[in-house]
Motif scaffolding. Structure first.
Motif, PDB file in Angstrom:
ATOM      1  N   ILE A 156       3.015  -3.490  -2.589  1.00  0.00           N
ATOM      2  CA  ILE A 156       2.920  -2.171  -1.902  1.00  0.00           C
ATOM      3  C   ILE A 156       3.384  -1.106  -2.512  1.00  0.00           C
ATOM      4  O   ILE A 156       2.416  -0.156  -2.747  1.00  0.00           O
ATOM      5  CB  ILE A 156       3.806  -2.120  -0.424  1.00  0.00           C
ATOM      6  CG1 ILE A 156       3.564  -3.515   0.395  1.00  0.00           C
ATOM      7  CG2 ILE A 156       3.945  -0.887   0.137  1.00  0.00           C
ATOM      8  CD1 ILE A 156       4.515  -3.703   1.634  1.00  0.00           C
ATOM      9  N   TYR A 157       4.401  -1.249  -3.339  1.00  0.00           N
ATOM     10  CA  TYR A 157       5.144  -0.095  -4.202  1.00  0.00           C
ATOM     11  C   TYR A 157       4.763  -0.162  -5.373  1.00  0.00           C
ATOM     12  O   TYR A 157       5.057   0.556  -6.439  1.00  0.00           O
ATOM     13  CB  TYR A 157       6.628   0.102  -3.704  1.00  0.00           C
ATOM     14  CG  TYR A 157       7.066   1.386  -4.283  1.00  0.00           C
ATOM     15  CD1 TYR A 157       6.474   2.620  -4.123  1.00  0.00           C
ATOM     16  CD2 TYR A 157       8.226   1.427  -5.039  1.00  0.00           C
ATOM     17  CE1 TYR A 157       7.047   3.851  -4.289  1.00  0.00           C
ATOM     18  CE2 TYR A 157       8.832   2.698  -5.590  1.00  0.00           C
ATOM     19  CZ  TYR A 157       8.246   3.985  -5.100  1.00  0.00           C
ATOM     20  OH  TYR A 157       8.934   5.123  -5.499  1.00  0.00           O
ATOM     21  N   SER A 158       4.104  -1.368  -5.981  1.00  0.00           N
ATOM     22  CA  SER A 158       3.826  -1.577  -7.495  1.00  0.00           C
ATOM     23  C   SER A 158       4.936  -1.667  -8.243  1.00  0.00           C
ATOM     24  O   SER A 158       5.075  -1.393  -9.397  1.00  0.00           O
ATOM     25  CB  SER A 158       2.649  -0.649  -8.009  1.00  0.00           C
ATOM     26  OG  SER A 158       2.197  -1.268  -9.284  1.00  0.00           O
ATOM     27  N   LYS A 212       3.203   2.295   4.547  1.00  0.00           N
ATOM     28  CA  LYS A 212       4.276   2.315   3.909  1.00  0.00           C
ATOM     29  C   LYS A 212       5.458   1.710   4.766  1.00  0.00           C
ATOM     30  O   LYS A 212       5.323   1.237   5.850  1.00  0.00           O
ATOM     31  CB  LYS A 212       4.801   3.885   4.344  1.00  0.00           C
ATOM     32  CG  LYS A 212       4.528   4.394   5.634  1.00  0.00           C
ATOM     33  CD  LYS A 212       4.640   5.861   5.717  1.00  0.00           C
ATOM     34  CE  LYS A 212       4.686   6.503   7.075  1.00  0.00           C
ATOM     35  NZ  LYS A 212       4.714   7.927   7.267  1.00  0.00           N
ATOM     36  N   THR A 213       6.569   1.315   4.154  1.00  0.00           N
ATOM     37  CA  THR A 213       7.549   0.531   5.010  1.00  0.00           C
ATOM     38  C   THR A 213       8.869   0.724   4.071  1.00  0.00           C
ATOM     39  O   THR A 213       8.923   1.842   3.368  1.00  0.00           O
ATOM     40  CB  THR A 213       7.195  -0.957   4.774  1.00  0.00           C
ATOM     41  OG1 THR A 213       8.013  -1.867   5.327  1.00  0.00           O
ATOM     42  CG2 THR A 213       7.110  -1.557   3.189  1.00  0.00           C
ATOM     43  N   LYS A 214       9.939  -0.052   4.345  1.00  0.00           N
ATOM     44  CA  LYS A 214      11.112   0.119   3.480  1.00  0.00           C
ATOM     45  C   LYS A 214      11.539  -0.999   2.960  1.00  0.00           C
ATOM     46  O   LYS A 214      11.176  -1.970   3.152  1.00  0.00           O
ATOM     47  CB  LYS A 214      12.242   0.708   4.720  1.00  0.00           C
ATOM     48  CG  LYS A 214      12.077   2.067   5.331  1.00  0.00           C
ATOM     49  CD  LYS A 214      13.007   2.316   6.266  1.00  0.00           C
ATOM     50  CE  LYS A 214      12.878   3.806   6.665  1.00  0.00           C
ATOM     51  NZ  LYS A 214      12.813   4.991   5.732  1.00  0.00           N
ATOM     52  N   ASN A 217       2.695   3.206   0.096  1.00  0.00           N
ATOM     53  CA  ASN A 217       1.646   2.526  -0.722  1.00  0.00           C
ATOM     54  C   ASN A 217       0.926   3.416  -1.539  1.00  0.00           C
ATOM     55  O   ASN A 217       0.603   4.448  -1.140  1.00  0.00           O
ATOM     56  CB  ASN A 217       0.738   1.811   0.228  1.00  0.00           C
ATOM     57  CG  ASN A 217      -0.187   0.572  -0.256  1.00  0.00           C
ATOM     58  OD1 ASN A 217      -0.572   0.655  -1.583  1.00  0.00           O
ATOM     59  ND2 ASN A 217      -0.108  -0.576   0.161  1.00  0.00           N
ATOM     60  N   TRP A 218       0.710   3.132  -2.793  1.00  0.00           N
ATOM     61  CA  TRP A 218      -0.031   3.859  -3.801  1.00  0.00           C
ATOM     62  C   TRP A 218      -1.544   4.020  -3.596  1.00  0.00           C
ATOM     63  O   TRP A 218      -2.296   4.930  -4.026  1.00  0.00           O
ATOM     64  CB  TRP A 218       0.196   3.400  -5.344  1.00  0.00           C
ATOM     65  CG  TRP A 218       1.654   3.669  -5.792  1.00  0.00           C
ATOM     66  CD1 TRP A 218       2.697   2.983  -6.171  1.00  0.00           C
ATOM     67  CD2 TRP A 218       2.339   5.026  -6.157  1.00  0.00           C
ATOM     68  NE1 TRP A 218       3.699   3.322  -6.383  1.00  0.00           N
ATOM     69  CE2 TRP A 218       3.517   4.485  -6.518  1.00  0.00           C
ATOM     70  CE3 TRP A 218       1.879   6.269  -6.106  1.00  0.00           C
ATOM     71  CZ2 TRP A 218       4.613   5.539  -6.786  1.00  0.00           C
ATOM     72  CZ3 TRP A 218       2.570   7.103  -6.413  1.00  0.00           C
ATOM     73  CH2 TRP A 218       4.006   7.030  -6.785  1.00  0.00           C
ATOM     74  N   ASN A 219      -2.125   2.944  -2.747  1.00  0.00           N
ATOM     75  CA  ASN A 219      -3.311   3.170  -2.232  1.00  0.00           C
ATOM     76  C   ASN A 219      -3.503   4.151  -1.081  1.00  0.00           C
ATOM     77  O   ASN A 219      -3.408   3.979  -0.011  1.00  0.00           O
ATOM     78  CB  ASN A 219      -3.670   1.711  -1.604  1.00  0.00           C
ATOM     79  CG  ASN A 219      -5.380   1.763  -1.176  1.00  0.00           C
ATOM     80  OD1 ASN A 219      -5.958   2.614  -1.191  1.00  0.00           O
ATOM     81  ND2 ASN A 219      -5.499   0.449  -0.719  1.00  0.00           N
ATOM     82  N   LEU A 279      -6.537  -2.828  -2.425  1.00  0.00           N
ATOM     83  CA  LEU A 279      -6.177  -3.985  -2.887  1.00  0.00           C
ATOM     84  C   LEU A 279      -4.899  -3.605  -3.870  1.00  0.00           C
ATOM     85  O   LEU A 279      -3.804  -3.899  -3.490  1.00  0.00           O
ATOM     86  CB  LEU A 279      -7.071  -5.062  -3.317  1.00  0.00           C
ATOM     87  CG  LEU A 279      -6.453  -6.412  -3.529  1.00  0.00           C
ATOM     88  CD1 LEU A 279      -6.049  -6.958  -2.202  1.00  0.00           C
ATOM     89  CD2 LEU A 279      -7.761  -7.230  -3.975  1.00  0.00           C
ATOM     90  N   LYS A 280      -5.344  -2.874  -4.894  1.00  0.00           N
ATOM     91  CA  LYS A 280      -4.281  -2.429  -5.911  1.00  0.00           C
ATOM     92  C   LYS A 280      -4.788  -1.209  -6.664  1.00  0.00           C
ATOM     93  O   LYS A 280      -5.810  -1.366  -7.145  1.00  0.00           O
ATOM     94  CB  LYS A 280      -4.041  -3.594  -6.741  1.00  0.00           C
ATOM     95  CG  LYS A 280      -2.806  -3.556  -7.521  1.00  0.00           C
ATOM     96  CD  LYS A 280      -1.449  -3.805  -6.819  1.00  0.00           C
ATOM     97  CE  LYS A 280      -0.235  -3.075  -7.440  1.00  0.00           C
ATOM     98  NZ  LYS A 280      -0.154  -1.713  -7.718  1.00  0.00           N
TER      99      LYS A 280
END
Length: 441
Positions: A129-131, A222-224, A237-239, A255-256
């Protein structure tokens, strides 16, 4: 004066020639060969179920991929989970290397405590998610014992998957020089992960098909991280094309992304609409580092969904016109019927259904008995015969629909084989006599 007029005439002629050239067949051909003109070093669009390529630009050129390398890290983790080698609730405590990288605020990271304990699930979500780079290195250590050994697994798996233009040097996609002098042994300190757009599409295709659960995580906007603890932090998320984010695009669920100074703006996307899933890859998209990839991806996805739709060319157990049987040597029957093992569905350009032709490609011209029912005898190749370029398929330029034996053919007994030999002998003898007599006249 005369010289001046001659110069003017030459200028008029050149201008006229340039105008004609702009509308020449060659220029039209170039436009047709690149229907969307993606502004990037390389790009590709693939329909996932068939592997049909809808668009391609420099797709076989090996280029830096930045954090999209984490897709291979995710693949190897999900494989290890499936094989029972790693568990989601398994705990990990950072070593000095992982801790140091996690504290680098110039990199995408979730800060890890040196004495902290983290589950594989937490590290996986931070990676997907956050890479998070340190989290990806931690996963590589969990799977292989060290990032160096993990890099060997990455390259080995790439070969197994059929990738051809690749080089993995670390688990994150960072340039090795960003790893604080602790890059994987056996790799160059100035090296980085490089893969072609085609191979990235192939990796994405394998990842989504074999481990579809990747989309459950990759689609989280987005999450924590470590929610409810003292280490809780936001993980957007960077997406940006996911639902609810600034570049939202209907149907995108992965996806990424990836970006470094050398790789530029990169993105491997996947989206599904109207029963058609596509995978797109853009490498070094022009424009802003964090938005250029989305602008060019939108262009590609619009092209795919607005100009193509899924059509069935052949149904399951259907014969192919002009190639419905294969000869069988030493069989109770001298030929066997062949049919498709499943329906052939491919993305067809709107209004051009009749321009797609399927062709049977047989493994052998003749089979040898016994032949089993559903035994594979060949595959279907599909070609587009329209004005635009046909980019073929992601692999081998054929579809994934097999041609199989419709029924079983047992080996003929000695009596049948003997009678056939006798019959063949007299048939050949008669033909020879006919040829001789015909020669007299």
């Amino acid at each position: 004066m005369k010289s001046k007029k001659i110069k003017q005439l030459i200028m008029v002629f050149v201008a006229f020639a340039m105008t004609i050239g702009a509308f020449s067949p060659t220029s039209k051909a170039k436009a047709a060969n690149d229907p969307i003109n993606v502004d990037a070093k390389a790009a590709i669009i693939v329909e996932a179920s068939s592997g049909k390529i809808l668009y391609s630009k420099n797709a076989d050129k090996r280029l830096p991929i930045a954090s999209m390398a984490k897709m291979m890290t995710e693949y190897l983790l999900l494989e290890a989970i499936k094989e029972g080698k790693v568990k989601w609730d398994q705990k990990y405590t950072p070593d000095d290397y992982v801790y140091e990288i996690s504290q680098d605020k110039n990199l995408s990271n979730v800060p890890l405590r040196k004495d902290g304990s983290y589950t594989v699930k937490e590290l996986y979500e931070a990676t997907a998610i956050y890479s998070a780079n340190a989290a990806a290195i931690a996963l590589s250590e969990i799977i292989a014992g060290s990032e160096s050994k993990f890099v060997e697994l990455m390259n080995k798996k790439a070969k197994e998957l059929g990738m051809k233009n690749y080089k993995f040097v670390n688990a994150t996609g960072l340039e090795n020089k960003e790893l604080h002098g602790k890059h994987p042994s056996g790799t160059n300190p100035n090296d980085e992960n490089k893969v072609s757009a085609r191979d990235m599409a192939l990796l994405a295709d394998r990842l989504v098909k074999k481990y579809p659960e990747i989309l459950d995580t990759a689609s989280i906007s987005k999450t924590k991280f470590r929610k409810g603890t003292d280490d809780e932090m936001d993980m957007p998320n960077w997406n940006f094309m996911l639902k609810g984010l600034v570049q939202e695009y209907k149907g995108v669920d992965g996806l990424k992304t990836g970006s470094t100074d050398s790789a530029g703006s990169c993105f491997t996307a996947t989206a599904e609409r109207n029963g058609m899933r596509v995978i797109s890859v853009v490498l070094n998209a022009k424009g802003d580092l964090h938005t250029g990839r989305f602008k060019e991806t939108k262009k590609m996805l619009d092209y795919a969904f607005n100009h193509f739709s899924m059509k069935q060319l052949y149904g399951k157990n259907e014969t192919i016109k002009g190639k419905n049987t294969v000869e069988v040597d030493k069989g109770s029957e001298q030929e066997v019927n062949i049919v498709t093992d499943k329906a052939l569905k491919i993305p067809v350009k709107n209004g051009e259904e009749k321009r797609y032709k399927a062709k049977a490609i047989l493994n052998k011209k003749e089979l040898t008995a016994p032949v089993k029912k559903d035994e594979k005898v060949g595959r279907l190749s599909v070609s587009y015969q329209g004005e635009e370029k046909d980019y073929g398929f992601l692999e081998n330029n054929v579809s994934d629909v097999n041609l199989v034996a419709k029924e079983e053919v047992e080996e003929a007994n000695w009596f049948v084989l003997t009678m056939r030999s006798i019959g063949s002998f007299f048939a050949n003898l008669w033909n020879s006599i006919v040829d001789v007599v015909t020669g007299w006249f």
